[in-house]
Design an enzyme around this catalytic site. Structure first.
Site, PDB file in Angstrom:
ATOM      1  N   GLU A   1       0.294   0.636   7.722  1.00 45.56           N
ATOM      2  CA  GLU A   1      -0.837   1.369   8.302  1.00 45.56           C
ATOM      3  C   GLU A   1      -1.406   0.651   9.520  1.00 45.56           C
ATOM      4  OE1 GLU A   1      -3.798   2.229   5.302  1.00 45.56           O
ATOM      5  OE2 GLU A   1      -2.542   3.793   4.397  1.00 45.56           O
TER       6      GLU A   1
ATOM      7  N   GLU B   1       2.604   7.260   1.438  1.00 39.30           N
ATOM      8  CA  GLU B   1       1.554   6.766   0.540  1.00 39.30           C
ATOM      9  C   GLU B   1       0.437   7.805   0.459  1.00 39.30           C
ATOM     10  OE1 GLU B   1       0.047   2.586   1.033  1.00 39.30           O
ATOM     11  OE2 GLU B   1      -1.897   3.567   0.794  1.00 39.30           O
TER      12      GLU B   1
END
Ligand code: IDC
Length: 333
Positions: A167, A255
């Site tokens: 991320e 995710e």
């Protein structure tokens, strides 16, 4: 015959303990699909047919190593209907790869996970889990070295996917910045694994998939990560996904959970249902956070359950029960 099989599969998804025996002798997902490719926005199999990877992510490998075991993965495959496990290796949090973690132990856990997936006919995602180190370029040298060795080890194992940076986030970490990092790492992987599917993180904690289309990576087998936490991320983020797909960007949900972005808090079932519809409508692959019994909503196993496989309904958290139902339903699609 097809009808009987469908009926058997349907019955086997009802009730506790369903699964294992019924699925014995059936081809695993990997046996059915083999090496994956990207075609347009769709993940496809060796024969060019659409595939949907569905599964779970470990929490930090350093924190919950006990969940990387054969019975756990088999339970996920046979009882839940998962076909993929994501192996999340934090770079910077406690015990991370760049913060004093035991690198040999972390890589041994990845190796164990990759081998278990191979033995069980599941796909494995090796995730360089950046988070507080928002700019992937900070540790790009180490990432290069890591992915060089990983892709050499698994060069001839088409069940392995590589996730470049969990991320990216923070001021200034725009798509061109992330792209620059990916352009360093992808050739390193390609030297060993020319056709493996790669997943590239996107800015704003892997939410800006819509930023890619104007300037995509020059690699035919790379997809772009979209992460969501249903109680926090709703219609606005779903619109971004639709826009990205319309613009030709292959999206992979590597995710997600159905609680809020802290990994805790209330579950939002309505938002979860809306995400599920979007995922189904576009055949997106999806990986749920996380395979652990941490005391937080996203954990799939209840905090007071110490079992590391063969979980019954009562052993699962609310999120775990929701996910198992979803995976079971999607297995029958
Ligand atoms: C969270 C874990 C939590 C851990 C924390 C570390 O659930 O137990 O203490 O990381 O900072 C992400 C990240 C993922 C987060 C998760 C929930 O990829 O690492 O895990 N999340 O906050 N992005 C959005 C949410």
């Amino acid at each position: 015959m097809a009808v009987l099989l469908a009926l058997a599969l349907c019955l086997s998804s009802l009730g506790e303990g369903a699964g294992e025996e019924e699925y014995e002798g059936m081809k695993t997902y990997f046996e059915q699909h083999g090496a994956l490719h990207v075609s347009g926005t769709q993940l496809t199999d060796a024969a060019g047919a659409p595939v949907q990877l569905r599964g779970v992510s470990t929490l930090g490998l350093a924190w919950y190593p006990e969940f990387v075991n054969e019975d756990a993965f088999r339970t996920l495959r046979d009882e839940w209907g998962a076909n993929t496990v994501r192996l999340a290796m934090y770079t910077c949090e406690d015990g991370g790869y760049m913060t004093g973690g035991d690198r040999a132990a972390l890589e041994a856990l990845i190796d164990r996970g990759v081998k278990l997936c191979a033995a069980l006919g599941m796909y494995a995602i090796i995730d360089w889990h950046i988070l507080s180190d928002g700019d992937p370029n900070i540790y790009a040298d180490a990432a290069e070295d890591f992915f060089r060795r990983m892709s050499a080890l698994y060069a001839d194992q088409p069940h392995v996917l590589y996730e470049l940076c969990n991320e990216p986030n923070g001021a200034g970490v725009t798509w061109p910045v992330v792209k620059g990092y990916a352009e360093r790492i992808i050739p390193v992987i390609r030297a060993n694994a020319p056709d493996a599917v790669i997943i590239c993180g996107t800015p704003t904690w892997s939410q800006d998939v819509d930023a890619v289309a104007a300037d995509p990576l020059d690699d035919p087998n790379t997809m772009y990560a979209l992460h969501f936490y249903a109680a926090t991320h709703k219609a606005t983020l779903r619109r971004k996904v639709v826009r990205a797909l319309k613009d030709g960007t292959p999206v992979f949900v590597s995710e997600f959970s159905i609680c809020d972005a802290s990994g805790d808090g209330e579950i939002d079932y309505d938002s979860a249902a809306a995400w599920r519809e979007l995922i189904g409508a576009h055949d997106l692959s999806y990986i749920a956070w996380s395979l652990s019994n941490r005391d937080e909503s996203a954990a799939l196993i209840r905090a007071d359950c110490q079992k590391t496989s063969d979980w019954t309904e009562d052993d699962l958290s609310e999120t775990g029960r929701w996910l198992r139902d979803v995976l079971r339903a999607d297995r029958e699609r």
